[in-house]
Write a protein that holds these residues in place. Structure first.
Motif: not given
Length: 809
Positions: A329-330, A361-362, A375, A377-378, A381-382, A385
C-alpha cells in the motif's frame, strides 16, 4: 403512492418539506410529490430525472446522485448497445446511461435511492443479456471460461456442419461425388442426414442466436442475432419443406440449403470466438496494472508479524517489507534504508533512495534493503488503484464520434431487414427460374452479410487499446474525450518553472578569484547560507553535500535585506550576496563583476562571495532544464506544433531559457492569476490549445485549455484539473500522449471506413447486383464468413495500437 423515491439533501424543517414537494410537483410529468424529512427522501409519481434534479438545485436543495457500472454479457453488436442503453435510460430516476461494447459494460448515473442493482440487472436480463454489478463483474478467469465455452460450441458446430457441407457441396467441388451420393445412399437419405445434423447445430451451438434474436424482435429492436436467426431459419425452413413436403414447391425450386444454415452458424461462432480472444487482449493494460499489486502483506498485529490479505490492511497499520518484495500500500517509511524501483509509475529506470519520513507507493518494487512503513492509503485510495480507475474510465469513455455511429446503427438492422424483403420481392418478380431459389439465396445473404458488429466495435476497441498503451507509456487520459481533443491541438503552451525546468535552483557555475580553492570557498559559503531559508541557499547547501564537503559552523550571522548575508566562519568574516553588497562593504570585485554580468545574461543568478575582505568567487545559480526536455521540444517541433513558453520571469531570463530549448514564442512576466488570460490571447485565432503545467497556480489554466496536461510529480490540485496526466516529470510524455492520440484517432477512422465501407459495398453484392452482368450470386456461407471476418478485422486493426512507439513518460 406509486412512483420512485430518491435521496434529497438540504431539508432541515417542515417548511423545506413543503418547498421540495411544491418544486417537484411543478416539473412536467412529475405528478404528486411527497417528501420525508426523517429519511431525507422524496417520492414522485413520474417526471424526467434530470429536470427533477435541476428544479431541486434551483430551489437550494440537491438530489444526491449515484453511479453504478454493470458488466453486461451477451452484447454482440451496436444494436445491442442501443437496446441496453435505451432500456436503462428509460428507468425512472436514471440521469444518464452509457453502454460500451468493447468493455462489455454499462455505466449508469441515477438519483440515489431510486434504483437498485437488482432492478438494473433485471432490466438488462429482460432483453436477453446477463448483467452483474461492478463488484461482481466478469473476472479474467470468467472471461477465459467464456472463450473456452465459445471454443467448445465452435468445435461442435464444425463437427456437425462439416458432413452437411460435404454432402451438399461436395458435388459442386468434385462432380463425380454427387453421382456417388445419388447411387449409394440416395439424395433423399442425404437430405435426411443433413436435416438431422443441421437441426442439432441450430438447437445446440446455434440456440444462442435464436434466444437473443427472438428477445430483440420481441422488444421491437432487432439486432445482429435477429438477422442470423431470420436468415438461418429461412434457409432451414425452406429445406425442411423441400425434404418432407416437396409437393408444396415448384419442381424447379426443390433444393435444400441445410448447409447454408449449419455453416453460417459455425462461421459466425468462429468470428465470435476470435472476437472474444481479441477483446481479451484489448484489456491487457488493465490486467498488467492490476497484477502490480501483491495479494498479501506482512503486518504487525498483536506484537507479531503476520501475513494478511491486502483487503485486511487498514490505515495506520505497520507493515514490514523484505528485499525484492512489492509494496502492498501507499505509506511512510518508519525504519530502514533501501532503494525502490518506481519505474511502473514514473518510467524512471533509476531506483529511488528511501529512508525514514519518505513516502512509498504500493505496487513499486523494493531493492536490497528492508523497511518498516506505516499504511497511509489502502484499498481504492492507493495511487495504483486510482491509476487503474482512471485508465478504466478512459477506456470506457465515449468520444463525440461515437454518438454519430450509434445514431446510424440505430436504424441499420431495420434497414437491412427491409433490404432483405425488397431483395426477395425483386428476385421473385424479375429473377430467372427458379426465382424462388434465387430469392431465398439473395435474401439470406443480405441478412447474414450485414455487420453492425464491426460498426459497434470500431470506436470503443480503439479507445480501449489506445488508452491502455498510453498507460504503459506513463500517460493517463483522465477523460476519454481528451484522446480525441489532443490530436487536433495546434498550439502547445508550457509553464516554465517545474515543467520545462526542475522547479528548484541548482548551483551551475563557480568562478574563483586567484588564490582561492573551490572546496574551501564553497564550504565557507555553505556555512553562511546554512543560516538562511532562501531557495538559493538550499541550492548551495545541496551542492556542498553532493561534493562531500564538511561544512564548518557559522557564528555572528547577520542578514542585510536586499543585499546579502554575512557571518564568522573559522575566524574569518564571510560575505555572500550581490555585487553592490560587496562594494558597500568595501570589497574590490574586479573582473568577477564582468563574469557575474555574463552569468546574468545567460539566465543565471550571480552570487558573490568575499572572505576576509577579499573577493573570493562568483557563483551561478539557476533553475536547470529538466532531463529529456530538449529532446521532447525537438520532437514536438517536428510534429508541426506551435510551441509557447509562459513564465513569470523577466523577459530577458525567459528568452534565454526558451532559446536553449528552441522555443521561439515567449509570454513573460505573467502573474500567477494571469495564465488564463495569456491562453485566451494565444488562441484568439481559434486554434485549439493544450497547456502543460504542474503547480497549484496552473490549475485554472489547465482547466481553461482545450486539453490540460499535468505533470504527475506536481500538485494534486493541478492533476485534478487536468485532462491528461504524465506519471513523471519527463516532458517526453507529452510526445507519447500526442503520438498515441493521433494514432488512436487514425485507427478509429480506419475502422469506421472499413465498417461502413464493407456494408456499403457487400450488401448490394449479396442482394445480387452482379448477377445481371456476370451471373455471380453470393453464397450465404461466403456472406457469413465475410461478416465474421469484418469484426475480426476491426479488432485486429485496433490491437496494432499496442505497438505504437513512444517515449515512456
Amino acid at each position: 403512492m406509486a412512483g420512485f423515491t430518491f435521496d434529497v439533501q438540504g431539508m432541515t424543517c417542515g417548511a423545506c418539506v413543503g418547498r421540495v414537494e411544491r418544486v417537484l410537483s411543478r416539473v412536467e410529468g412529475a405528478g404528486k410529490a411527497e417528501a420525508n424529512l426523517a429519511r431525507n427522501t422524496a417520492t414522485v409519481a413520474g417526471g424526467d430525472a434530470t429536470e427533477l434534479a435541476t428544479a431541486l438545485d434551483a430551489a437550494g436543495f440537491a438530489a444526491r446522485e449515484d453511479r453504478l457500472t454493470l458488466a453486461v454479457e451477451g452484447m454482440t453488436c451496436a444494436s445491442c448497445v442501443g437496446r441496453v442503453e435505451r432500456a436503462l435510460a428509460a428507468l425512472p430516476g436514471v440521469l444518464e446511461a452509457r453502454v460500451n461494447l468493447a468493455t462489455e459494460s454499462a455505466d449508469v448515473r441515477f438519483l440515489a435511492g431510486a434504483l437498485s442493482v437488482d432492478t438494473l440487472s433485471s432490466t438488462v436480463a429482460d432483453l436477453g443479456y446477463v448483467a452483474k454489478s461492478q463488484k461482481s463483474s466478469v473476472t479474467s478467469e470468467e472471461k477465459t471460461d467464456e472463450i473456452a465455452a465459445l471454443r467448445r460450441q465452435l468445435l461442435l458446430a464444425l463437427i456437425l456442419a462439416l458432413p452437411v457441407f460435404v454432402l451438399e457441396m461436395g458435388g459442386h467441388i468434385f462432380p463425380p461425388f454427387h453421382h456417388f451420393i445419388a447411387h449409394s445412399i440416395g439424395t433423399q437419405t442425404s437430405w435426411l442426414i443433413q436435416f438431422v445434423l443441421t437441426s442439432l447445430v441450430l438447437v445446440g451451438p446455434g440456440r444462442v442466436f435464436y434466444r437473443r434474436g427472438w428477445a430483440s424482435l420481441r422488444h421491437a429492436a432487432p439486432d445482429m442475432n435477429a438477422l442470423v436467426m431470420i436468415g438461418t431459419a429461412a434457409a432451414y425452413a425452406f429445406s425442411v419443406v423441400a425434404t418432407f413436403a416437396p409437393f408444396l414447391l415448384p419442381s424447379t425450386a426443390r433444393a435444400v440449403y441445410f448447409e447454408a444454415a449449419a455453416v453460417i452458424v459455425a462461421l459466425i461462432l468462429l468470428g465470435r470466438w476470435m472476437e472474444a480472444r481479441a477483446k481479451g487482449r484489448t484489456g491487457a493494460a488493465i490486467a498488467r496494472l492490476m497484477g502490480l499489486a501483491p495479494k498479501t502483506a506482512r503486518v504487525e498485529r498483536g506484537g507479531e508479524v503476520v501475513d494478511l490479505s491486502l483487503e485486511d490492511v487498514v490505515v495506520g497499520d505497520t507493515l514490514h517489507l523484505r528485499p525484492g518484495e512489492k509494496l502492498a500500500v501507499d505509506g511512510e517509511v518508519l525504519e530502514g534504508q533501501t532503494y525502490i524501483d518506481e519505474s511502473m509509475l514514473t518510467g524512471e529506470p533509476a531506483a529511488v533512495a528511501k529512508g525514514p519520513g519518505d513516502m512509498v507507493t504500493g505496487g513499486t518494487v523494493n531493492g536490497t534493503g528492508a523497511l518498516r512503513y506505516r499504511a497511509l492509503r489502502v484499498g481504492a485510495d492507493t495511487m495504483l488503484s486510482q491509476i487503474i480507475r482512471m485508465v478504466g474510465e478512459a477506456q470506457g469513455a465515449r468520444l463525440p464520434v461515437q454518438d454519430l455511429v450509434n445514431k446510424i446503427t440505430g436504424w441499420f438492422v431495420p434497414a437491412v431487414l427491409m433490404a432483405a424483403v425488397v431483395t426477395v420481392l425483386v428476385w421473385l418478380i424479375l429473377g430467372p427460374s427458379p426465382a424462388l431459389t434465387h430469392a431465398l439465396v439473395a435474401g439470406v445473404a443480405v441478412l447474414i452479410i450485414a455487420c453492425p458488429c464491426a460498426m459497434g466495435l470500431a470506436v470503443p476497441v480503439s479507445i480501449m487499446v489506445g488508452t491502455g498503451r498510453a498507460a504503459e507509456l506513463g500517460v493517463l487520459f483522465r477523460r476519454g474525450d481528451a484522446l480525441q481533443g489532443l490530436q487536433s491541438v495546434g498550439t502547445l503552451a508550457f509553464d516554465k518553472t517545474g515543467t520545462l525546468t526542475a522547479g528548484r535552483p541548482e548551483l551551475t557555475d563557480m568562478i574563483l578569484a586567484d588564490g582561492f580553492e573551490a572546496g574551501d570557498v564553497l564550504a565557507s559559503v555553505a556555512a553562511v547560507e546554512g543560516k538562511s531559508e532562501h531557495p538559493i541557499a538550499q541550492a548551495i547547501l545541496r551542492a556542498a553535500d553532493a561534493r562531500g564537503l564538511e561544512v564548518p559552523a557559522a557564528v555572528d550571522f547577520t542578514s542585510h535585506t536586499g543585499y546579502g548575508i554575512d557571518a564568522q566562519v573559522d575566524g574569518q568574516r564571510v560575505l555572500v550576496g550581490s555585487a553592490r553588497f560587496l562594494k558597500r562593504e568595501g570589497v574590490e570585485i574586479g573582473d568577477l563583476e564582468t563574469t557575474g554580468a555574463t552569468l546574468a545574461n545567460s539566465g543565471k543568478t550571480p552570487i558573490f562571495a568575499a572572505i576576509d575582505g577579499k573577493a573570493a568567487a562568483v557563483i551561478g545559480v539557476a533553475d536547470p532544464i529538466k532531463p529529456g526536455t530538449v529532446e521532447a521540444i525537438e520532437a514536438l517541433r517536428a510534429m508541426d506544433l506551435r510551441l509557447v513558453m509562459i513564465s513569470g520571469d523577466n523577459e530577458a531570463t525567459a528568452k534565454v531559457i526558451a532559446g536553449e530549448l528552441g522555443i521561439t514564442e515567449v509570454v513573460a512576466e505573467v502573474l500567477p492569476d494571469g495564465k488564463v488570460a495569456a491562453l485566451d490571447h494565444l488562441r484568439r485565432d481559434g486554434d485549439k490549445l493544450a497547456f502543460v503545467g504542474d503547480g497549484i497556480n496552473d490549475a485554472p489554466a489547465l482547466a481553461a485549455a482545450h486539453v490540460g496536461i499535468a505533470i504527475g510529480t506536481g500538485t494534486d490540485v493541478a492533476i485534478e484539473a487536468a485532462d491528461v496526466v504524465l506519471m513523471s516529470g519527463d516532458l517526453r510524455g507529452v510526445v507519447a500522449a500526442l503520438t498515441v492520440s493521433r494514432a488512436t484517432m487514425r485507427n478509429i477512422k480506419q475502422n469506421l471506413f472499413w465498417a461502413f465501407g464493407y456494408n456499403a459495398a457487400l450488401v448490394p453484392v449479396a442482394a445480387g447486383v452482379l448477377y445481371p452482368l456476370w451471373g455471380v450470386q453470393l453464397s450465404p456461407m461466403l456472406a457469413a464468413g465475410a461478416m465474421a471476418m469484418s469484426s475480426v478485422f476491426v479488432l485486429t486493426n485496433a490491437l496494432r495500437l499496442r505497438w505504437v512507439a513512444g517515449e515512456r513518460a
